[in-house]
Structure formats: C-alpha cells, structure tokens
Enzyme design. Structure first.
Site, PDB file in Angstrom:
ATOM      1  N   ASN A 125       0.872  -1.171   0.000  1.00 19.32           N
ATOM      2  CA  ASN A 125       0.000   0.000   0.000  1.00 19.32           C
ATOM      3  C   ASN A 125       0.911   1.223   0.000  1.00 19.32           C
ATOM      4  O   ASN A 125       1.538   1.523   1.005  1.00 19.32           O
ATOM      5  CB  ASN A 125      -0.888  -0.036   1.255  1.00 19.32           C
ATOM      6  CG  ASN A 125      -1.718   1.227   1.415  1.00 19.32           C
ATOM      7  OD1 ASN A 125      -1.763   2.068   0.526  1.00 19.32           O
ATOM      8  ND2 ASN A 125      -2.374   1.353   2.559  1.00 19.32           N
ATOM      9  N   TRP A 126       0.979   1.882  -1.136  1.00 22.94           N
ATOM     10  CA  TRP A 126       1.918   3.006  -1.270  1.00 22.94           C
ATOM     11  C   TRP A 126       1.387   4.268  -0.606  1.00 22.94           C
ATOM     12  O   TRP A 126       2.076   5.282  -0.547  1.00 22.94           O
ATOM     13  CB  TRP A 126       2.243   3.262  -2.751  1.00 22.94           C
ATOM     14  CG  TRP A 126       2.998   2.139  -3.403  1.00 22.94           C
ATOM     15  CD1 TRP A 126       3.479   1.004  -2.781  1.00 22.94           C
ATOM     16  CD2 TRP A 126       3.384   2.025  -4.780  1.00 22.94           C
ATOM     17  NE1 TRP A 126       4.121   0.205  -3.690  1.00 22.94           N
ATOM     18  CE2 TRP A 126       4.094   0.803  -4.923  1.00 22.94           C
ATOM     19  CE3 TRP A 126       3.202   2.823  -5.903  1.00 22.94           C
ATOM     20  CZ2 TRP A 126       4.605   0.369  -6.142  1.00 22.94           C
ATOM     21  CZ3 TRP A 126       3.713   2.396  -7.124  1.00 22.94           C
ATOM     22  CH2 TRP A 126       4.414   1.182  -7.238  1.00 22.94           C
ATOM     23  N   LYS A 127       0.151   4.261  -0.162  1.00 24.88           N
ATOM     24  CA  LYS A 127      -0.466   5.429   0.486  1.00 24.88           C
ATOM     25  C   LYS A 127      -0.247   6.679  -0.388  1.00 24.88           C
ATOM     26  O   LYS A 127      -0.212   6.573  -1.608  1.00 24.88           O
ATOM     27  CB  LYS A 127       0.070   5.583   1.902  1.00 24.88           C
ATOM     28  CG  LYS A 127      -0.082   4.267   2.711  1.00 24.88           C
ATOM     29  CD  LYS A 127       0.176   4.410   4.172  1.00 24.88           C
ATOM     30  CE  LYS A 127      -0.010   3.061   4.859  1.00 24.88           C
ATOM     31  NZ  LYS A 127       0.163   3.133   6.306  1.00 24.88           N
ATOM     32  N   HIS A 152      -9.331   1.109   5.243  1.00 26.96           N
ATOM     33  CA  HIS A 152      -8.021   1.287   5.887  1.00 26.96           C
ATOM     34  C   HIS A 152      -8.190   2.199   7.111  1.00 26.96           C
ATOM     35  O   HIS A 152      -8.994   3.126   7.099  1.00 26.96           O
ATOM     36  CB  HIS A 152      -7.028   1.894   4.887  1.00 26.96           C
ATOM     37  CG  HIS A 152      -5.627   1.838   5.398  1.00 26.96           C
ATOM     38  ND1 HIS A 152      -5.139   2.731   6.321  1.00 26.96           N
ATOM     39  CD2 HIS A 152      -4.620   0.955   5.149  1.00 26.96           C
ATOM     40  CE1 HIS A 152      -3.876   2.407   6.605  1.00 26.96           C
ATOM     41  NE2 HIS A 152      -3.540   1.339   5.916  1.00 26.96           N
ATOM     42  N   GLU A 171      -6.514   4.559   8.144  1.00 25.01           N
ATOM     43  CA  GLU A 171      -6.315   5.985   7.875  1.00 25.01           C
ATOM     44  C   GLU A 171      -7.583   6.604   7.279  1.00 25.01           C
ATOM     45  O   GLU A 171      -7.875   7.777   7.499  1.00 25.01           O
ATOM     46  CB  GLU A 171      -5.087   6.173   6.961  1.00 25.01           C
ATOM     47  CG  GLU A 171      -3.804   5.903   7.746  1.00 25.01           C
ATOM     48  CD  GLU A 171      -2.657   5.336   6.939  1.00 25.01           C
ATOM     49  OE1 GLU A 171      -2.682   5.398   5.700  1.00 25.01           O
ATOM     50  OE2 GLU A 171      -1.711   4.807   7.569  1.00 25.01           O
ATOM     51  N   GLU A 184      -4.862  -5.001  10.556  1.00 29.09           N
ATOM     52  CA  GLU A 184      -3.845  -3.972  10.759  1.00 29.09           C
ATOM     53  C   GLU A 184      -4.097  -3.273  12.093  1.00 29.09           C
ATOM     54  O   GLU A 184      -4.909  -2.327  12.159  1.00 29.09           O
ATOM     55  CB  GLU A 184      -3.902  -2.943   9.625  1.00 29.09           C
ATOM     56  CG  GLU A 184      -3.623  -3.517   8.256  1.00 29.09           C
ATOM     57  CD  GLU A 184      -3.074  -2.467   7.295  1.00 29.09           C
ATOM     58  OE1 GLU A 184      -2.022  -2.721   6.711  1.00 29.09           O
ATOM     59  OE2 GLU A 184      -3.687  -1.391   7.152  1.00 29.09           O
ATOM     60  N   GLY A 187       3.095   2.201  10.754  1.00 29.50           N
ATOM     61  CA  GLY A 187       4.030   3.314  10.597  1.00 29.50           C
ATOM     62  C   GLY A 187       4.778   3.668  11.866  1.00 29.50           C
ATOM     63  O   GLY A 187       5.406   4.716  11.958  1.00 29.50           O
ATOM     64  N   SER A 238       4.023  -2.271  10.112  1.00 32.08           N
ATOM     65  CA  SER A 238       5.485  -2.340  10.234  1.00 32.08           C
ATOM     66  C   SER A 238       6.067  -3.689   9.810  1.00 32.08           C
ATOM     67  O   SER A 238       7.001  -4.188  10.430  1.00 32.08           O
ATOM     68  CB  SER A 238       5.921  -1.974  11.661  1.00 32.08           C
ATOM     69  OG  SER A 238       5.513  -0.656  11.974  1.00 32.08           O
ATOM     70  N   GLY A 244       3.171  -1.103   4.207  1.00 29.16           N
ATOM     71  CA  GLY A 244       3.163   0.320   3.891  1.00 29.16           C
ATOM     72  C   GLY A 244       4.569   0.786   3.543  1.00 29.16           C
ATOM     73  O   GLY A 244       5.061   0.578   2.430  1.00 29.16           O
TER      74      GLY A 244
HETATM   75  P1  13P Z   1       3.421   0.291   7.589  1.00 31.60           P
HETATM   76  O1  13P Z   1       3.931  -0.963   6.964  1.00 31.60           O
HETATM   77  O2  13P Z   1       4.132   1.532   7.109  1.00 31.60           O
HETATM   78  O3  13P Z   1       3.366   0.189   9.085  1.00 31.60           O
HETATM   79  O4  13P Z   1       1.903   0.502   7.100  1.00 31.60           O
HETATM   80  C1  13P Z   1       1.013  -0.569   7.193  1.00 31.60           C
HETATM   81  C2  13P Z   1      -0.227  -0.212   6.481  1.00 31.60           C
HETATM   82  O5  13P Z   1      -0.981   0.630   6.901  1.00 31.60           O
HETATM   83  C3  13P Z   1      -0.489  -0.888   5.185  1.00 31.60           C
HETATM   84  O6  13P Z   1      -1.785  -0.632   4.749  1.00 31.60           O
END
Ligand code: 13P
Length: 252
Positions: free
Chosen positions: A9-11, A96, A98, A168, A174, A214, A235
C-alpha cells in the site's frame, strides 16, 4: 491451500513518474524472482494508469487504495469504482484505518463500498484492526467482530471468495512497532472463527488474512510462519525495491 498474498500500500507517496519507474523495476524483479505468492501494489489514483501499463505481463495485481460509495453523480473529488474498472483496476482496499481515522469512514460507509465493489465483481481487501486504547481496554475482539459483522453485512457466501481481510492493528502502522507473530496470529484466528460463525468453516478456511503494521524484511518470515497469517499488507517497506523484494520473496 491458501496462496500467500503480499501487498504494498503506497499510500500518498510516489509521484506518477516515480510510481511508474518503480513499478517497472518491480515487474522485472518479480519476473526474475518468481515469488511463491500473489503480489499486489496499490498506488494513488493518479498513478494507476501508468503503473498498470508498467507491470503488464508480470502477474502483479494493481489495486486502488479507496473508492467512492456511489457509481456516478455529484460527488466532487471522488473516484467511482466504474472509473477504476474502466482503466483495468479490479481490486480495491477498503476500510483502511487511515480512512477511518482521518476521513470519518464508519463501518456502515465501508460496508456500502464493499457491496458496491462486489456488485461490480471487484475484489476487496477489507482492513480491520484496533487502536492501542481499544487493545489495552480489552476490546480487541469486540472491535474486530463489529468491523467484520458490519463491514461484511449482506455479503453473500459465494461473494466471500472475492474478499481478503487485512488485520492492521492501528498502533503498529508506521510506528516500527510490529505485533508479535503470536499476537497477530491470535487476532487472525479470531477473525477466522468469526467468519466461520458468520458463514461456514469452509469459507473461513479459504479466507486469506493479511497482517499489516510495520512489516519489513526482518520480520516477514516469522509472521508468515504462523498458521493463520496468509500474507502481508505493507506500507513504508513497500516503497523501495530493496525492502519490498525481500518481503515478497520471503520463502526463498
Ligand atoms: P506500515 O507498513 O508503514 O506500518 O503501514 C502498514 C499499512 O498501513 C499498510 O496498509
């Protein structure tokens, strides 16, 4: 048998030109390495066409990170699932944390999106997971059960093959703080049991459950060894080939 499914997931990272260049190198690397898993990447909306073009023939799935809860109309700033399908996107990440945290998406809104995506025969990665406060308050199972029961409301048994669940934990996203493989596996087991109660043992046994939070080259193997962990939603570590390639080739 559940085929491992690893997703990036490149966000809101990588400009379209960067996304396209990275996707090309990833496609080459995947063709050479032949990972034993399904690989998916989810760039931002504007990068989707370039990335789709760049990974053609590599077997990599390109997904959207979100979509509108309507097909068309006066919804300024939104992207319709029909528009995604038109450019060749067949998979979408929904719910998600977020989106829940920063954009007010409730389980009900997410359920509407899940049903809309399924009506267009799209595949869905539905994200669930608790905050630290909820975990410390002993609410882990209540939260997961609510997110699953409401998020999947009215999803028919035969549609469950188009659903992947991503667990998640919000406190692990993150932060560099990964859930232990044991804690993650326990949450995944609970998710599987809940889906078995909602649908059937068979559907639960075939359900792919990804872990996200993570995930990195150093911890992916220990996570993937667990019985109920079938993949990862990555992420930060999915943004560079040097990190993402060792994750998707974890079994080599
Ligand atoms: P990270 O791997 O940066 O913790 O993010 C996880 C995530 O939210 C993937 O959707």
């Amino acid at each position: 048998m559940r085929t491992p499914y690893i997703a990036g997931n490149w966000k809101m990272n990588l400009a379209p030109s960067e996304a396209r260049a990275y996707a090309s190198s990833l496609a080459e690397a995947v063709k050479a390495a032949k990972p034993d898993c399904r690989v998916m990447i989810a760039p931002s909306f504007v990068s989707l066409p370039g990335v789709i073009e760049a990974v053609k023939g590599s077997g990599i799935t390109v997904a959207a990170q979100n979509m509108a809860d309507h097909l068309a109309g006066a919804y300024t700033g939104e992207v319709s699932p029909e528009m995604l399908k038109d450019i060749g996107v067949e998979t979408v990440i929904l719910g998600h944390s977020e989106r829940r945290q920063y954009y007010g998406e409730t389980d009900e809104i997410i359920n509407g999106k899940v049903l809309l995506a399924l009506s267009l025969k799209m595949e869905v990665v539905l994200c669930v997971g608790e905050t630290l406060e909820e975990r410390e308050g002993g609410e882990l199972e209540t939260v997961l059960e609510r997110q699953l029961r409401v998020g999947l409301k009215d999803v028919q048994p035969d549609e469950m093959k188009a659903i992947t669940i991503a667990y998640e934990p919000v406190w692990a996203i993150g932060t560099g703080r990964t859930a232990t493989p044991e804690d993650a596996d326990a949450a995944h087991r609970f998710i599987r049991e809940t889906v078995a109660a909602m649908y059937s043992e068979d559907i639960a046994n075939n359900l792919i459950i990804q872990y996200g939070g993570s995930v990195k080259p150093s911890n992916v193997r220990a996570l993937m060894e667990k019985e109920n962990i079938d993949g990862a939603l990555v992420g930060g570590a999915s943004l560079k080939l040097d990190d993402f390639l060792p994750i998707i080739t974890f079994s080599k």
